[in-house]
Write an enzyme that holds these catalytic residues in place. Structure first.
Site, PDB file in Angstrom:
ATOM      1  N   HIS A   1       9.302 -49.603 -18.606  1.00  0.00           N
ATOM      2  CA  HIS A   1       7.973 -49.823 -18.016  1.00  0.00           C
ATOM      3  C   HIS A   1       7.999 -51.089 -17.165  1.00  0.00           C
ATOM      4  CE1 HIS A   1       5.766 -47.318 -21.329  1.00  0.00           C
ATOM      5  NE2 HIS A   1       6.331 -46.567 -20.413  1.00  0.00           N
TER       6      HIS A   1
ATOM      7  N   HIS B   1       4.304 -34.167 -21.535  1.00  0.00           N
ATOM      8  CA  HIS B   1       3.758 -35.425 -21.010  1.00  0.00           C
ATOM      9  C   HIS B   1       4.509 -35.716 -19.726  1.00  0.00           C
ATOM     10  CE1 HIS B   1       2.762 -39.602 -20.533  1.00  0.00           C
ATOM     11  NE2 HIS B   1       3.840 -40.076 -21.129  1.00  0.00           N
TER      12      HIS B   1
ATOM     13  N   GLU C   1       4.717 -38.700 -17.619  1.00  0.00           N
ATOM     14  CA  GLU C   1       5.231 -39.982 -17.148  1.00  0.00           C
ATOM     15  C   GLU C   1       6.650 -39.743 -16.621  1.00  0.00           C
ATOM     16  OE1 GLU C   1       4.805 -44.517 -18.939  1.00  0.00           O
ATOM     17  OE2 GLU C   1       4.597 -42.785 -20.258  1.00  0.00           O
TER      18      GLU C   1
ATOM     19  N   ASP D   1       9.519 -40.927 -16.981  1.00  0.00           N
ATOM     20  CA  ASP D   1      10.692 -40.868 -17.860  1.00  0.00           C
ATOM     21  C   ASP D   1      10.831 -39.493 -18.510  1.00  0.00           C
ATOM     22  OD1 ASP D   1       8.287 -41.810 -19.123  1.00  0.00           O
ATOM     23  OD2 ASP D   1       9.398 -42.191 -20.947  1.00  0.00           O
TER      24      ASP D   1
ATOM     25  N   HIS E   1       0.487 -41.174 -25.466  1.00  0.00           N
ATOM     26  CA  HIS E   1      -0.348 -42.299 -25.103  1.00  0.00           C
ATOM     27  C   HIS E   1      -0.918 -42.216 -23.677  1.00  0.00           C
ATOM     28  CE1 HIS E   1       2.810 -44.606 -22.648  1.00  0.00           C
ATOM     29  NE2 HIS E   1       3.405 -43.530 -23.066  1.00  0.00           N
TER      30      HIS E   1
ATOM     31  N   ASP F   1       6.131 -38.546 -26.892  1.00  0.00           N
ATOM     32  CA  ASP F   1       6.191 -39.965 -27.237  1.00  0.00           C
ATOM     33  C   ASP F   1       5.756 -40.237 -28.676  1.00  0.00           C
ATOM     34  OD1 ASP F   1       7.272 -41.015 -24.928  1.00  0.00           O
ATOM     35  OD2 ASP F   1       5.340 -41.250 -23.941  1.00  0.00           O
TER      36      ASP F   1
ATOM     37  N   TYR G   1       7.898 -49.618 -31.419  1.00  0.00           N
ATOM     38  CA  TYR G   1       7.368 -48.635 -30.471  1.00  0.00           C
ATOM     39  C   TYR G   1       5.887 -48.405 -30.733  1.00  0.00           C
ATOM     40  CZ  TYR G   1       7.492 -44.437 -27.509  1.00  0.00           C
ATOM     41  OH  TYR G   1       7.271 -43.518 -26.519  1.00  0.00           O
TER      42      TYR G   1
ATOM     43  N   HIS H   1      11.992 -39.672 -27.176  1.00  0.00           N
ATOM     44  CA  HIS H   1      12.839 -40.872 -27.166  1.00  0.00           C
ATOM     45  C   HIS H   1      13.404 -41.065 -28.570  1.00  0.00           C
ATOM     46  CE1 HIS H   1      11.543 -42.156 -23.206  1.00  0.00           C
ATOM     47  NE2 HIS H   1      10.278 -42.196 -23.582  1.00  0.00           N
TER      48      HIS H   1
END
Length: 394
Positions: free
Chosen positions: A23, A79, A81, A83, A145, A164, A192, A225
């Site tokens: 991030h 999700h 994002e 990544d 998130h 996540d 995390y 992750h």
């Protein structure tokens, strides 16, 4: 090549041993990370999530070694994002008509990132997709998130693909929770949660309870992750419920910055005072200018009280303390007490300003703070120790 999880599911992600920051510079990843993508082969074939953008070509090339891309019937994006969705454009160049299953907000985010008019299929909680002998059930997990987040549950094999949720930045080639060093894994999972999900704790608690009420049999949790939870999946769910409930341990953390060591001397004397009246309480003293900021925030997450110290610099407080205070405000810690301290030469504004920021961040102030002029002498250090005793008793 992929790694088989069972007869139907293979891991086809990327382990990133070199990752040290995530991030931007917002999150430290001392143990690297992974971007977990899963290929599900039944009568129909589904790919669940992709990998981070820098590895898009590598991801697609490896996926081609695993399967003829034209055999992929569905792409599930839990999700979006970058990544997780970063390799999507490279993949869609190969199979442009493949339907992408995601939430409505997921579609908006994918369009916002990549500006492509792909074949989107919007889903919501309870919607299903049959692959043959198994069925995927979609569960919206808004703000865990990001607004678009969802989980995907696979019947038959009883796997929750949680993106996540339940993740950690933890690189390992062995994939599973029971194959890595347990203390390190627990720390990374908690770090995390503290740094990424704590802000959304009310939603975490609500969503986990909702999933439990669905009576889904879960034998494995596959996040996007870190490790796959095959042995300790029940424990990580229990930990999340505990972490989401205004979590604290019997710990007081002192975070300080110092210019000419005066505030450091104060911090150490305060710590001595706390230990004297509360010997069973863990007391940690951390220099904000030298310690990793995310590790500091993890210790704050553990703590029932925080003491923040800074010298007064240019009528304010230090850059390092300012950053920590802002990150604490954003994470919205609950049920924690706090106080400020610091040395000064003339204006002495820092302590009052820090106290105000702590109050704005939701901490309950123990007192108005402690200021010391110039370098604390023996009497001043005794006063600091008494201040620590006051904190320990409070």
């Amino acid at each position: 090549m992929g790694k088989k999880i069972n007869e139907r599911v293979s891991w086809v992600g990327k382990v990133d041993w070199e990752l040290t920051k995530f991030h931007g510079d917002e999150y430290s990843t001392h143990r690297g990370s992974s971007y977990n993508s899963y290929l599900v082969r039944d009568k129909k074939v589904a790919l669940i999530d992709t990998v981070w953008l820098p590895y898009d070509k590598e991801f697609v090339a490896r996926l081609k070694q695993e399967i003829n891309l034209s055999e992929i019937d569905y792409i599930i994006m839990n999700h979006n994002e970058i990544d997780h969705s970063g390799a999507l454009p490279e993949l869609m160049r190969e199979i442009p008509d493949t339907p992408i299953y995601c939430t409505k907000k997921g579609e908006a985010i994918i369009r916002g990132h990549y500006h492509e008019d792909w074949n989107f299929v919007n889903v919501k909680t309870g919607d299903t997709l049959s692959l043959g002998d198994t069925t995927l059930t979609f569960i919206e997990a808004t703000m865990l998130h990001w607004p678009d987040t969802m989980f995907t549950y696979m019947s038959g094999d009883n796997i929750l693909f949680s993106n996540d949720g339940f993740g950690q930045h933890f690189a390992t080639e062995s994939l599973y929770d029971d194959t890595v060093e347990q203390e390190a894994l627990r720390y990374e999972a908690e770090k995390y949660y503290a740094n990424i999900l704590n802000l959304y704790s009310p939603m975490v608690k609500k969503k986990i309870n909702e999933i439990l009420e669905m009576k889904l049999k879960i034998d494995m949790i596959c996040p996007s992750h870190g490790v796959i939870w095959r042995k300790h999946h029940k424990e990580i769910i229990e930990r999340y419920l505990a972490w989401a409930d205004a979590y604290q341990e019997d710990q007081i953390t002192i975070v300080y910055d110092t210019m000419w060591q005066s505030t450091r001397l104060m911090a150490e004397a305060i710590a001595d005072g706390i230990r004297e009246v509360a010997p069973s309480t863990t007391v940690k003293v951390l220099n904000a200018a030298k310690e990793d900021k995310n590790d500091i925030l993890t210790e704050a997450f553990h703590s029932k009280a925080l003491l923040i110290g800074s010298p007064t610099i240019n009528y304010g407080y230090s850059y390092a303390i300012a950053g920590i205070l802002e990150m604490m405000r954003g994470l919205k810690f609950k049920n924690k007490k706090a106080a400020a301290f610091g040395s000064y030469g003339w204006s002495g504004d820092a302590v009052k300003m820090i106290s105000g920021h702590l109050q704005e961040a939701g901490f309950t102030l123990i007192n108005d703070g402690l200021r010391m002029l110039w370098v604390p002498d023996e009497e001043a250090l005794k006063a600091c120790k008494e201040y620590g005793k006051e904190i320990g008793k409070a």
